[in-house]
Write an enzyme that holds these catalytic residues in place. Sequence first.
Site, PDB file in Angstrom:
ATOM      1  N   THR A  10      42.387  23.523  19.464  1.00 50.56           N
ATOM      2  CA  THR A  10      43.371  22.647  20.113  1.00 50.56           C
ATOM      3  C   THR A  10      43.717  21.473  19.204  1.00 50.56           C
ATOM      4  O   THR A  10      44.891  21.140  19.015  1.00 50.56           O
ATOM      5  CB  THR A  10      42.797  22.110  21.450  1.00 50.56           C
ATOM      6  OG1 THR A  10      42.272  23.212  22.180  1.00 50.56           O
ATOM      7  CG2 THR A  10      43.856  21.397  22.259  1.00 50.56           C
ATOM      8  N   GLY A  61      40.075  18.603  22.228  1.00 54.73           N
ATOM      9  CA  GLY A  61      39.921  19.636  23.245  1.00 54.73           C
ATOM     10  C   GLY A  61      38.578  19.500  23.943  1.00 54.73           C
ATOM     11  O   GLY A  61      37.847  18.524  23.741  1.00 54.73           O
ATOM     12  N   ALA A  62      38.235  20.495  24.757  1.00 55.78           N
ATOM     13  CA  ALA A  62      36.925  20.519  25.423  1.00 55.78           C
ATOM     14  C   ALA A  62      36.558  21.958  25.727  1.00 55.78           C
ATOM     15  O   ALA A  62      37.419  22.841  25.757  1.00 55.78           O
ATOM     16  CB  ALA A  62      36.964  19.711  26.709  1.00 55.78           C
ATOM     17  N   LYS A  73      31.372  19.495  25.368  1.00 60.25           N
ATOM     18  CA  LYS A  73      32.019  19.701  24.079  1.00 60.25           C
ATOM     19  C   LYS A  73      30.964  20.138  23.065  1.00 60.25           C
ATOM     20  O   LYS A  73      29.776  20.101  23.327  1.00 60.25           O
ATOM     21  CB  LYS A  73      32.700  18.410  23.610  1.00 60.25           C
ATOM     22  CG  LYS A  73      33.923  18.067  24.460  1.00 60.25           C
ATOM     23  CD  LYS A  73      34.644  16.826  23.987  1.00 60.25           C
ATOM     24  CE  LYS A  73      34.912  16.766  22.525  1.00 60.25           C
ATOM     25  NZ  LYS A  73      35.625  17.954  21.982  1.00 60.25           N
ATOM     26  N   GLY A  74      31.437  20.567  21.895  1.00 60.18           N
ATOM     27  CA  GLY A  74      30.498  20.907  20.825  1.00 60.18           C
ATOM     28  C   GLY A  74      30.446  22.382  20.488  1.00 60.18           C
ATOM     29  O   GLY A  74      29.639  22.793  19.657  1.00 60.18           O
ATOM     30  N   GLY A  75      31.334  23.163  21.110  1.00 59.43           N
ATOM     31  CA  GLY A  75      31.397  24.579  20.758  1.00 59.43           C
ATOM     32  C   GLY A  75      31.636  24.768  19.264  1.00 59.43           C
ATOM     33  O   GLY A  75      31.148  25.717  18.657  1.00 59.43           O
ATOM     34  N   GLU A  82      32.537  13.601  17.121  1.00 58.58           N
ATOM     35  CA  GLU A  82      33.541  13.502  18.194  1.00 58.58           C
ATOM     36  C   GLU A  82      33.162  12.381  19.159  1.00 58.58           C
ATOM     37  O   GLU A  82      34.010  11.594  19.590  1.00 58.58           O
ATOM     38  CB  GLU A  82      33.630  14.831  18.963  1.00 58.58           C
ATOM     39  CG  GLU A  82      34.249  15.953  18.151  1.00 58.58           C
ATOM     40  CD  GLU A  82      34.205  17.303  18.844  1.00 58.58           C
ATOM     41  OE1 GLU A  82      34.902  18.203  18.367  1.00 58.58           O
ATOM     42  OE2 GLU A  82      33.468  17.471  19.827  1.00 58.58           O
ATOM     43  N   LYS A 100      39.318  25.949  31.513  1.00 54.18           N
ATOM     44  CA  LYS A 100      38.206  25.041  31.169  1.00 54.18           C
ATOM     45  C   LYS A 100      37.836  24.111  32.327  1.00 54.18           C
ATOM     46  O   LYS A 100      36.815  23.437  32.281  1.00 54.18           O
ATOM     47  CB  LYS A 100      38.589  24.181  29.953  1.00 54.18           C
ATOM     48  CG  LYS A 100      39.114  24.969  28.744  1.00 54.18           C
ATOM     49  CD  LYS A 100      38.015  25.294  27.789  1.00 54.18           C
ATOM     50  CE  LYS A 100      38.469  26.029  26.546  1.00 54.18           C
ATOM     51  NZ  LYS A 100      38.824  25.193  25.432  1.00 54.18           N
TER      52      LYS A 100
HETATM   53  O1  DER Z   1      33.647  21.790  19.614  1.00 57.85           O
HETATM   54  C1  DER Z   1      34.314  20.994  20.225  1.00 57.85           C
HETATM   55  O2  DER Z   1      33.824  19.969  20.701  1.00 57.85           O
HETATM   56  C2  DER Z   1      35.754  21.285  20.439  1.00 57.85           C
HETATM   57  O3  DER Z   1      36.510  20.113  20.505  1.00 57.85           O
HETATM   58  C3  DER Z   1      35.866  22.027  21.724  1.00 57.85           C
HETATM   59  O4  DER Z   1      35.397  21.190  22.701  1.00 57.85           O
HETATM   60  C4  DER Z   1      37.258  22.524  21.973  1.00 57.85           C
HETATM   61  O5  DER Z   1      37.522  23.558  21.101  1.00 57.85           O
HETATM   62  P1  DER Z   1      38.830  24.420  21.217  1.00 57.85           P
HETATM   63  O6  DER Z   1      39.991  23.499  21.118  1.00 57.85           O
HETATM   64  O7  DER Z   1      38.746  25.346  20.027  1.00 57.85           O
HETATM   65  O8  DER Z   1      38.790  25.158  22.513  1.00 57.85           O
END
Ligand code: DER
Length: 202
Positions: A10, A61-62, A73-75, A82, A100
């Site tokens: 995102t 994003g989240a 968050k943190g994927g 962040e 989400k």
């Molecule tokens: O890793 C993260 O914190 C990203 O910001 C995650 O929360 C959102 O990842 P995406 O935009 O690829 O879905």
Amino acid sequence: MVVGIGTGSTANHFIDLLAGMKGKIDATVASSVASAKRLQGHGIRVLDLNEAGQLSLYVDGADESNEHLHLVKGGGGALTREKIVAGASEKFVCIADDSKLVKVLGKFPLPIEVIPMAQALVAREMVKLGGNPVLREGFTTDNGNIILDILGLEIIDPVALENRINQIPGVVTNGLFAIRPADVLILGALTVSGRWDKWALR
Ligand code: DER
């Protein structure tokens, strides 16, 4: 204004859009090496947070959000930077698709950034808290640490759990953004007509 920039797919879309309106911002602060590289690739100025001072806006994003805009968050593994950039920003705008938005956080495994020597200790403590920790294999954060992804949590009180996990020695931070939640959540939804629509919470 100086804009804080998140990390992930995102944030990448946002960076690409920002490239078309460079003249409207003074500079950015990136929450990861990957986002900094992408910004610089577009010729957008990237500042160190220490020279930027207070930021007007953070956009990211989240992986999950509840109705209070508490986030997981943190994927992508950039949760610590962040959280730092979000904490330095007056307004945090989160952009996500409507899948989400959940009633209770925790279905998405909760990432924790851990100093490597504390891996076993943090894992044991997370088991006591009802989680099932899994090491993110082959991954090192921008800060040189590891990520434990915690499965099986049902996060009823995100603020309390964020505080509790951060007390475990060796935890750098965890992926709950509840003490400092998003201020605005923009959700995209695919409508029946097949067109993307968007709506905002708060
Ligand atoms: O890793 C993260 O914190 C990203 O910001 C995650 O929360 C959102 O990842 P995406 O935009 O690829 O879905």
